[in-house]
Design a protein around this motif. Structure first.
Motif, short mmCIF file in Angstrom:
data_model
loop_
_atom_site.label_atom_id
_atom_site.label_comp_id
_atom_site.label_asym_id
_atom_site.label_seq_id
_atom_site.Cartn_x
_atom_site.Cartn_y
_atom_site.Cartn_z
N SER A 7 -12.56 1.87 4.97
CA SER A 7 -13.55 2.13 4.06
C SER A 7 -14.68 1.41 4.66
CB SER A 7 -13.27 1.58 2.73
OG SER A 7 -12.49 2.21 2.06
N ALA A 8 -14.51 0.32 5.30
CA ALA A 8 -15.66 -0.44 5.95
C ALA A 8 -16.12 0.54 7.36
CB ALA A 8 -15.17 -1.72 6.77
N GLY A 9 -15.32 1.15 7.90
CA GLY A 9 -15.65 1.98 9.04
C GLY A 9 -16.22 3.30 8.58
N ILE A 10 -15.88 3.71 7.49
CA ILE A 10 -16.69 5.01 6.83
C ILE A 10 -17.82 4.77 6.35
CG2 ILE A 10 -16.32 6.62 4.88
CD1 ILE A 10 -13.28 6.72 5.09
N ALA A 11 -17.90 3.60 5.76
CA ALA A 11 -19.52 3.17 5.27
C ALA A 11 -20.48 2.96 6.29
CB ALA A 11 -19.16 1.94 4.42
N THR A 12 -19.97 2.38 7.58
CA THR A 12 -20.84 2.05 8.47
C THR A 12 -21.10 3.24 9.09
OG1 THR A 12 -19.76 0.12 9.01
CG2 THR A 12 -21.00 0.96 10.85
N GLY A 13 -20.21 4.32 9.45
CA GLY A 13 -20.46 5.73 9.96
C GLY A 13 -21.48 6.33 9.06
N SER A 14 -21.28 6.31 7.69
CA SER A 14 -22.25 7.17 6.64
C SER A 14 -23.48 6.47 6.64
CB SER A 14 -21.53 6.68 5.29
OG SER A 14 -20.18 7.49 5.11
N VAL A 15 -23.65 5.36 6.92
CA VAL A 15 -24.97 4.77 6.95
C VAL A 15 -25.71 4.91 8.23
CG1 VAL A 15 -26.59 2.50 6.83
CG2 VAL A 15 -24.57 2.84 5.13
#
Length: 231
Positions: A116-124
């Motif tokens: 989830s942390a990786g997805i959030a970083t990639g999304s932002v």
């Protein structure tokens, strides 16, 4: 650090920066509260609706934060935006955080939290750089690779703390910790990246079909904030 401070104090309007921070604080708080409500729901459909709403709130909030700060950016020449790319950047932010909310609603183990942390970083990051590319209507953009790398690493570390702090419903202290870490993550990605961004004005470089000026973008942001309040 000096480059970031200089970017904030000399290249951005203070009131826009302050407004973007307040919007980020508000939308992040709303996102966590809505997600907490999803955990309190007993109906599967109702829970899913709250989860999607939580991701949508976070996506819109991060997008609004980025573009409010961008409205306060003072490069020394008029800034115009490609409307379709601006809209696409919003959809990228929403899709990423809705996906994150769905993962966290079903899985609470460490591997999924790190994912989830990786997805959030990639999304932002995706929303940020896609949003920046919307300015191609009035400038060519160059990036400092070292600053961009630092922004992504700092943002990723802060998002990792965010999702490690996500707690069962009712643990307010850990929710506050998650909220604060999410603020740091978005701020790192946006403002450290901004410090490593250089714009070269080229009038009439691209003629997009849907061209947004700063007033049109401000209206779009206001609509987005209204959606957060409604959700």
């Amino acid at each position: 650090m000096y480059q970031v401070i200089n970017c904030l104090t000399t290249e951005h309007d203070f009131y826009h920066v302050l407004t973007s921070v307040l919007v980020l604080c508000f939308s992040s708080m709303c996102g966590i509260l809505v997600f907490t409500r999803s955990r309190a729901s007993t109906s599967r459909n109702e829970r899913r609706a709250w989860v999607v709403a939580a991701g949508t709130v976070m996506g819109i909030g991060v997008w609004a934060t980025h573009f409010i700060a961008l409205l306060g950016y003072q490069p020394g020449f008029p800034v115009l935006f490609d409307g379709w790319i601006t809209l696409l950047s919003l959809l990228v932010g929403i899709a990423g955080f809705v996906g994150n909310s769905l993962i966290l609603s079903h899985y609470r183990d460490l591997p999924h939290r790190l994912a989830s942390a990786g997805i959030a970083t990639g999304s932002v990051a995706g929303m940020h750089f896609l949003g920046m590319s919307a300015i191609k209507a009035s400038a060519v953009i160059e990036y400092d690779s070292a600053m961009i790398t630092a922004a992504l690493l700092l943002g990723g570390a802060a998002f990792t703390c965010t999702y490690l702090f996500v707690a069962p419903s009712g643990n307010r202290l850990r929710s506050v910790g998650a909220w604060f870490c999410s603020l740091l993550a978005v701020a790192f990605i946006h403002y450290v990246s901004a410090a490593g961004t250089h714009m070269i004005p080229i009038k009439g470089l691209v003629r997009p079909f849907w061209l947004l000026d700063t007033q049109g973008l401000a209206i779009a942001i206001a609509v987005g904030m209204a959606c957060i309040v409604i959700l």
